[in-house]
Design a protein around this motif. Structure first.
Motif, mmCIF file in Angstrom:
data_model
loop_
_atom_site.group_PDB
_atom_site.id
_atom_site.type_symbol
_atom_site.label_atom_id
_atom_site.label_comp_id
_atom_site.label_asym_id
_atom_site.label_seq_id
_atom_site.Cartn_x
_atom_site.Cartn_y
_atom_site.Cartn_z
ATOM 1 N N ALA A 62 0.876 -1.167 0.000
ATOM 2 C CA ALA A 62 0.000 0.000 0.000
ATOM 3 C C ALA A 62 0.911 1.214 0.000
ATOM 4 O O ALA A 62 1.889 1.256 0.743
ATOM 5 C CB ALA A 62 -0.909 -0.010 1.218
ATOM 6 N N VAL A 63 0.605 2.195 -0.817
ATOM 7 C CA VAL A 63 1.522 3.320 -0.988
ATOM 8 C C VAL A 63 0.891 4.674 -0.668
ATOM 9 O O VAL A 63 1.511 5.704 -0.880
ATOM 10 C CB VAL A 63 2.088 3.340 -2.425
ATOM 11 N N SER A 64 -0.313 4.692 -0.163
ATOM 12 C CA SER A 64 -0.980 5.976 0.073
ATOM 13 C C SER A 64 -0.339 6.713 1.245
ATOM 14 O O SER A 64 0.196 6.116 2.168
ATOM 15 C CB SER A 64 -2.469 5.772 0.328
ATOM 16 N N ASP A 65 -0.387 8.028 1.172
ATOM 17 C CA ASP A 65 0.151 8.870 2.247
ATOM 18 C C ASP A 65 -0.845 9.055 3.382
ATOM 19 O O ASP A 65 -0.456 9.332 4.506
ATOM 20 C CB ASP A 65 0.508 10.268 1.704
ATOM 21 N N GLY A 66 -2.121 8.939 3.082
ATOM 22 C CA GLY A 66 -3.157 9.257 4.068
ATOM 23 C C GLY A 66 -3.681 8.034 4.803
ATOM 24 O O GLY A 66 -3.204 6.910 4.641
ATOM 25 N N ILE A 67 -4.689 8.296 5.600
ATOM 26 C CA ILE A 67 -5.275 7.252 6.444
ATOM 27 C C ILE A 67 -6.495 6.622 5.778
ATOM 28 O O ILE A 67 -7.110 7.207 4.897
ATOM 29 C CB ILE A 67 -5.704 7.838 7.811
ATOM 30 N N MET A 68 -6.806 5.428 6.239
ATOM 31 C CA MET A 68 -8.051 4.768 5.888
ATOM 32 C C MET A 68 -8.553 4.124 7.171
ATOM 33 O O MET A 68 -8.235 2.972 7.456
ATOM 34 C CB MET A 68 -7.850 3.750 4.768
ATOM 35 N N ASN A 69 -9.285 4.891 7.962
ATOM 36 C CA ASN A 69 -9.806 4.412 9.244
ATOM 37 C C ASN A 69 -11.328 4.321 9.169
ATOM 38 O O ASN A 69 -11.979 5.214 8.626
ATOM 39 C CB ASN A 69 -9.446 5.377 10.383
ATOM 40 N N PHE A 70 -11.855 3.266 9.783
ATOM 41 C CA PHE A 70 -13.296 3.055 9.793
ATOM 42 C C PHE A 70 -13.732 2.656 11.201
ATOM 43 O O PHE A 70 -13.085 1.807 11.822
ATOM 44 C CB PHE A 70 -13.697 1.977 8.782
ATOM 45 N N GLU A 71 -14.800 3.270 11.695
ATOM 46 C CA GLU A 71 -15.334 2.948 13.016
ATOM 47 C C GLU A 71 -16.811 2.614 12.905
ATOM 48 O O GLU A 71 -17.535 3.199 12.101
ATOM 49 C CB GLU A 71 -15.161 4.126 13.983
ATOM 50 N N ASN A 72 -17.234 1.677 13.747
ATOM 51 C CA ASN A 72 -18.631 1.246 13.794
ATOM 52 C C ASN A 72 -19.036 1.188 15.257
ATOM 53 O O ASN A 72 -18.413 0.477 16.042
ATOM 54 C CB ASN A 72 -18.768 -0.131 13.144
ATOM 55 N N GLU A 73 -20.067 1.938 15.612
ATOM 56 C CA GLU A 73 -20.645 1.856 16.955
ATOM 57 C C GLU A 73 -22.118 1.503 16.785
ATOM 58 O O GLU A 73 -22.882 2.267 16.202
ATOM 59 C CB GLU A 73 -20.496 3.167 17.709
#
Length: 168
Positions: A62-73
């Motif tokens: 994976a080469v992206s500079d940014g984040i990929m965050n996911f939350e589930n409540e």
């Protein structure tokens, strides 16, 4: 990266013909994902080289500079009841789901522009009440019968915020 969940159930059975169960569950999960890429590398404008160069499927990077965050409540509430009427059994279900999904995603997952990470923010709420009522035969014969009704409706407005930068 984590998932935590807890559940509690309470039962009520005053006699052999009636029983009911109330269940509550809470769930919270946090995930970080990495978008795998492959290809010859990018030169988006023909002048400025970018990206890691040629990447094969076997590289699994994976080469992206940014984040990929996911939350589930999510919270669930469920009531299930059954009443034996002799000739038939009446069963009822009422449930409610309340979920909040939130995601942050780098829109330049292939890193076409190094150092640039346009983050998309997504909020998705779910509100889902569900109801079901059934009457089914208690006969001993080869055939039986049943009559039921069901209703469920999902509500919630998804909100997406993302940059709309123009470079050319």
């Amino acid at each position: 990266v984590s998932t935590d969940s807890a559940r509690i159930t309470l039962g009520f059975r005053p006699n052999d013909d009636f029983e009911a169960y109330l269940t509550y569950q809470y769930l919270k999960s946090k995930n970080r994902q990495y978008a795998q890429v492959f290809g010859p590398g990018g030169v988006p404008d023909g002048v400025n080289p970018s990206g890691p160069g040629a990447v094969s499927v076997e590289d699994r990077i994976a080469v992206s500079d940014g984040i990929m965050n996911f939350e589930n409540e999510t919270q669930f509430l469920n009531l299930n009841a059954s009443w034996n009427l002799g000739f038939a059994t009446l069963q009822g279900l009422a449930s409610y789901q309340s979920s909040e999904l939130e995601g942050f995603r780098d829109q330049d997952s292939g890193n076409a522009i190094p150092g640039y990470a346009p983050i998309q923010h997504i909020e998705t709420p779910y509100r889902i009440p569900t109801f079901e009522l059934r009457l089914t035969s208690n006969g001993d014969g080869m055939f039986g019968w049943g009559l039921g009704a069901f209703h469920s409706k999902q509500r919630g407005d998804t909100v997406v915020n993302q940059p709309s930068d123009s470079f050319f």
